[in-house]
Write an enzyme that holds these catalytic residues in place. Structure first.
Site, PDB file in Angstrom:
ATOM      1  N   LYS A   1      -6.388   0.391  11.291  1.00 57.71           N
ATOM      2  CA  LYS A   1      -5.176   0.340  10.671  1.00 57.71           C
ATOM      3  C   LYS A   1      -5.112   1.185   9.840  1.00 57.71           C
ATOM      4  O   LYS A   1      -6.315   1.427   8.966  1.00 57.71           O
ATOM      5  CB  LYS A   1      -4.818  -1.067  10.265  1.00 57.71           C
ATOM      6  CG  LYS A   1      -3.586  -1.277   9.619  1.00 57.71           C
ATOM      7  CD  LYS A   1      -3.018  -2.515   9.141  1.00 57.71           C
ATOM      8  CE  LYS A   1      -1.925  -2.962   8.428  1.00 57.71           C
ATOM      9  NZ  LYS A   1      -1.464  -4.268   8.053  1.00 57.71           N
TER      10      LYS A   1
ATOM     11  N   SER B   1       2.431  -6.551   9.933  1.00 60.20           N
ATOM     12  CA  SER B   1       2.431  -5.357   9.500  1.00 60.20           C
ATOM     13  C   SER B   1       1.425  -4.321  10.742  1.00 60.20           C
ATOM     14  O   SER B   1       1.573  -3.241  10.756  1.00 60.20           O
ATOM     15  CB  SER B   1       2.311  -4.800   8.336  1.00 60.20           C
ATOM     16  OG  SER B   1       0.842  -5.522   7.915  1.00 60.20           O
TER      17      SER B   1
ATOM     18  N   SER C   1       0.069 -10.557   8.777  1.00 57.63           N
ATOM     19  CA  SER C   1       0.159  -9.193   9.381  1.00 57.63           C
ATOM     20  C   SER C   1      -0.980  -9.068  10.277  1.00 57.63           C
ATOM     21  O   SER C   1      -0.918  -7.936  10.993  1.00 57.63           O
ATOM     22  CB  SER C   1       0.025  -8.140   8.137  1.00 57.63           C
ATOM     23  OG  SER C   1       1.307  -7.993   7.625  1.00 57.63           O
TER      24      SER C   1
END
Ligand SMILES: [Zn+2]
Lengths: 486, 330
Positions: free
Chosen positions: A81, A156, A180
């Protein structure tokens, strides 16, 4: 051949690598082919790191050939990420304001995975600074759900979830501040996990809300999740909240006979719960019962206040954490600004997207003098009550189970005009973040062809219990995280 | 000696002194503290540069030195303490906030004897220093630029605040001299004013003799020697007396001591500061700093009490600090 390779679990890949049936370079080739074939439609990656990956794959092959220092993750393709600082790689937290920032250092988790010999395929898309539940708030582009590209992958950490769900990486790193990791895991049919606050170092994770940020993996099996956790967890002298306590995962495969699983009444009565999700989770509970667990009703009475408390604490902390992005040192900068103030204003207006700006304003307000006690302090008190709710529930059960998300993946654009509807995506996950507890999402039976997730929350320091329940469910149900056919 | 002495006015002076602690590494990272003379931005690391993702780790030695100092100043060590963030935007502040202590400083309520009089100490707390701006070119015209040097960023500072118990310029100077001697004796700081180890600021006001109320104060900065401290306070007391005697009012402001002009002058707020009306505000306490202070092995306060040269310890707290990886060197 390549299709087969990109659908394997970490354990299966490791097996083939150590038996020299496949090389790390071949494994990387297969994943790069897969990315070429499908990421144009999914857009999980913000940037690929092919040179870095090739060097790491070659080094992994040398390690495997020598049979020396081979780790369970040596040669395994990893997606990161975009919130984890990765040395020599542009790291932007999904934000335009950090465009061009090449990190000179590795986050602790990245360093540990580098050392283990994992192969860094690329940096994945996310909501800007991890603020969002659909990856639509990315400063670059939205990511599409591999199970239905008209839908979001959740957020997210949507890029990481989609990369694993689409077979573009064997595992991925995510961060979980309000859900997330777990929510996108549920929406993409992957396994997502975050441990007790402080179990995994946050050093090098670009901060959103310091007291809520957790680090964890996306994988295609609970065993793989345990493998990654064993690698990334553990004391880090660079993060003072990171505690020094062994993570004992020996009993993850021990089954759940006699285990008491709590069903929080409030989590099953939550507004907006879809019937398909309810049915899938209901079936999962039956499977758990048949596997020997005892289901007990528990209560988390302050659940309703969790969302409100979260949306005070998280923006307040982010308004302070994001102050450093001022255009002076790195990232976006307005060279034509006629004054210091103009530089600050232009940089931050240009660099931050609307959701980040909304939260900066909310947070600044909540911390401003005269409002600090009424908002921030009160929210912190609610947080204490939520922790107490969990403590009391865990007096009656070993772990808490529920749906991870009240809905399946929604259409791209469906909630972008309604921030509150978007915030409700996290209603079942943010409690575990406020309380700092381990939380797992494992895939259950699909609803209307779309993935559904079962959430397991366990007591502080007892990551093993959540994984044990997830592993038992995986075994008993025969439902495992699959790679989407694309 | 002074026009004020013997006049109808009484001087009321309080001091705020920032002390650079004699640690070998910075407050929250492993960078060295002997940055003087090094090329700009060469004594830095991801933490004191405020790079994304970095976290502060408390310097144990800095806490030890603060506790020693606080005990020598007869302060109470607080049983619970925390760090806070002072949020404001300025180019020499790489994180957009300074880590400091607001409502729960490490120690409070002490005193020091200066020339036979007790000066009460309000609080002693820890914080980090900012970087420095170096102005180049002509700042009045478009060619001027400011350059940022972050070598000093994150240096450990101890702030010592007194009650307004001083009554003359000589008192202010004597306090600073006494403080320097004490800090040197216990090894907390080299305390060289000229080298910026000890930065004194004086809050100065006048009130009618016999009055209990405090007058409007000015804050005096840019004081680089004991002599400058004496002269700055002396000048300021005269100036305020003249303002008041001519029927005027003292304006609350920050004034800098001009060595060249031997007078205090209204300090232009920080370069360009008038451009951005963003007030400092409190940020949330950093969780890593709470954890760093309250978990860990050693009972520093107890240890410090044992080694302090004077100072009866009224209440040794249990401030605990864990050792940092890079702080073998302290
Ligand atoms: Zn440093």
């Amino acid at each position: 051949m390549s299709g087969a390779l990109t659908s394997l679990t970490i354990a299966q890949m490791h097996d083939r690598l150590t038996r020299r049936e496949v090389s790390a370079v071949e494994l990387l080739d297969a994943h790069e082919e897969r990315i070429d074939a499908v990421d144009g439609g999914i857009k999980a990656f913000l940037r690929l790191t092919p040179d870095l990956a090739r060097g790491q794959a070659e080094a992994a092959d040398r390690r495997l050939a020598a049979g020396d220092g081979v780790h369970a993750l040596t040669g395994i393709p990893l997606a990161i990420k975009d919130v984890f600082c990765t040395q020599g790689v542009e790291t932007t937290a999904g934000s335009r304001i950090l465009a061009g920032f090449i990190s000179p250092y590795d986050a602790t988790v990245v360093a540990r995975l580098r050392q283990a010999g994992a192969v860094f395929v690329g940096m994945t898309n996310c909501d800007e600074f991890a603020m969002g539940s659909s990856t639509e708030n990315s400063g670059y582009w939205p990511t599409h759900n591999p199970w239905d590209p008209t839908r979001v992958p959740g957020g997210s950490s949507g890029g990481s979830a989609a990369a694993v769900a689409a077979g573009m990486a064997a595992f991925a790193l995510g961060s979980d501040t309000g859900g997330s990791i777990r929510q996108p895991a549920a929406l993409t049919g992957t396994v997502g996990f975050k441990a007790t606050y402080g179990r995994v170092s946050r050093y090098g994770l670009i901060a959103f809300a310091s007291s809520l940020d957790h680090v964890g993996p996306f994988t295609r099996s609970v065993d793989d999740c345990a493998t990654v956790m064993a690698t990334i967890a553990g004391h880090d002298p660079l993060d003072a909240t990171c505690f020094d306590r062994p993570l004992d995962l020996d009993r993850v495969g021990a089954g759940i006979k006699g285990m008491r699983l709590g069903l929080p009444r409030e989590y099953f009565e939550v507004a907006g719960m879809e019937e398909g999700v309810q049915r899938s989770v209901g079936d999962a509970l039956e499977v758990l019962k048949e596997a020997g667990a005892e289901l007990v009703e528990v209560s988390l009475p302050h659940t309703d206040y969790g969302l409100a408390a979260y949306y005070i604490v998280a923006p307040a902390e982010c308004s302070s954490n994001l102050a450093r992005f001022d255009g002076v040192k790195y990232g976006l900068h307005d060279p034509g600004a006629e004054s210091l103030l103009a530089n600050y204003l232009n940089t931050r207006r240009e660099g931050f997207g609307p959701e980040v700006r909304r939260r900066l304003m909310l947070g600044t307000y909540a911390l401003s003098s005269g409002y600090y006690d009424a908002y921030y302090l009160k929210a912190m008190k609610v947080r204490t009550l939520i922790k107490r709710d969990f403590d009391e529930a865990f007096a009656r059960c070993d772990a808490i189970v529920s749906a991870t998300s009240p809905t399946v993946a929604f259409k791209i654009g469906e909630k972008t005009g309604d921030p509150y509807a978007m915030y409700l995506c996290d209603v079942l996950t943010l409690g575990a973040d406020l309380a700092g507890l381990p939380g797992l999402s494992v895939p259950t039976a699909a609803a209307g062809g779309l993935p559904v997730g079962l959430q397991v929350v366990s007591p502080q320091f007892r990551e093993d219990l959540a994984l044990q329940v997830g592993r038992a469910y995986e075994q008993a149900s025969g439902i495992t995280a699959e790679v989407a056919r694309l | 000696m002074s026009s004020v002495v013997g006049s109808d006015w009484e001087a009321v002076i309080g001091m705020e002194v920032h002390v650079q602690l004699a640690t070998r590494s910075k407050m929250f990272c492993g960078c060295a503290t002997d940055y003087l003379g090094k090329p700009p931005n060469s004594n830095v690391c991801p933490v004191c540069l405020g790079l994304p993702g970095t976290l502060p780790v408390i310097n144990r030695k800095a806490v030890e030195l603060l506790l020693k100092s606080a005990l020598a100043l007869n302060c109470e060590i607080q049983e619970f303490t925390k760090f806070d963030r002072k949020n404001y935007f300025y180019p020499d502040l790489p994180k957009g906030y300074q880590i400091s202590q607001y409502d729960l400083p490490m120690s409070r309520n002490g005193w020091i004897e200066v020339a036979g009089k007790r000066v009460r100490i309000t609080r002693v707390h820890l914080e980090e220093d900012t970087g420095r701006l170096v102005h180049a070119g002509d700042s009045l015209h478009s060619g001027g630029v400011s350059m940022v040097d972050l070598n000093r960023s994150g240096m450990p500072l101890m702030e010592i605040v007194t009650e307004p118990d001083l009554r003359s310029a000589a008192d202010a100077r004597d306090y600073a001299v006494e403080l320097r001697a004490l800090l040197r004796t216990i090894g907390a700081s080299e305390a060289e004013m000229e080298k910026g180890h000890l930065r004194a600021e004086a809050n100065v006001s006048l009130r009618p003799r016999g009055s209990e109320q405090l007058g409007v104060k000015t804050e005096l900065k840019n004081i680089n020697s004991f002599r400058a401290l004496f002269r700055a306070v002396e000048f300021e007391l005269k100036r305020q007396a003249e303002v008041l005697e001519s029927g005027g009012q003292v304006v609350q402001e920050t004034r800098g001591w001009s060595e060249a002009e031997q007078r205090t002058v209204t300090q232009r707020s920080k370069e360009g500061a008038e451009d951005y009306p963003l007030l400092p505000r409190a940020g949330p306490a950093a969780p890593e700093l709470r954890a760093g202070l309250h978990r860990g092995a050693s009972r520093l306060a107890a240890g410090a009490a044992g080694s302090a040269p004077r100072a009866p310890c009224r209440r040794a707290g249990t401030v605990r600090v864990r050792r940092r990886p890079d702080h073998g060197r302290g």
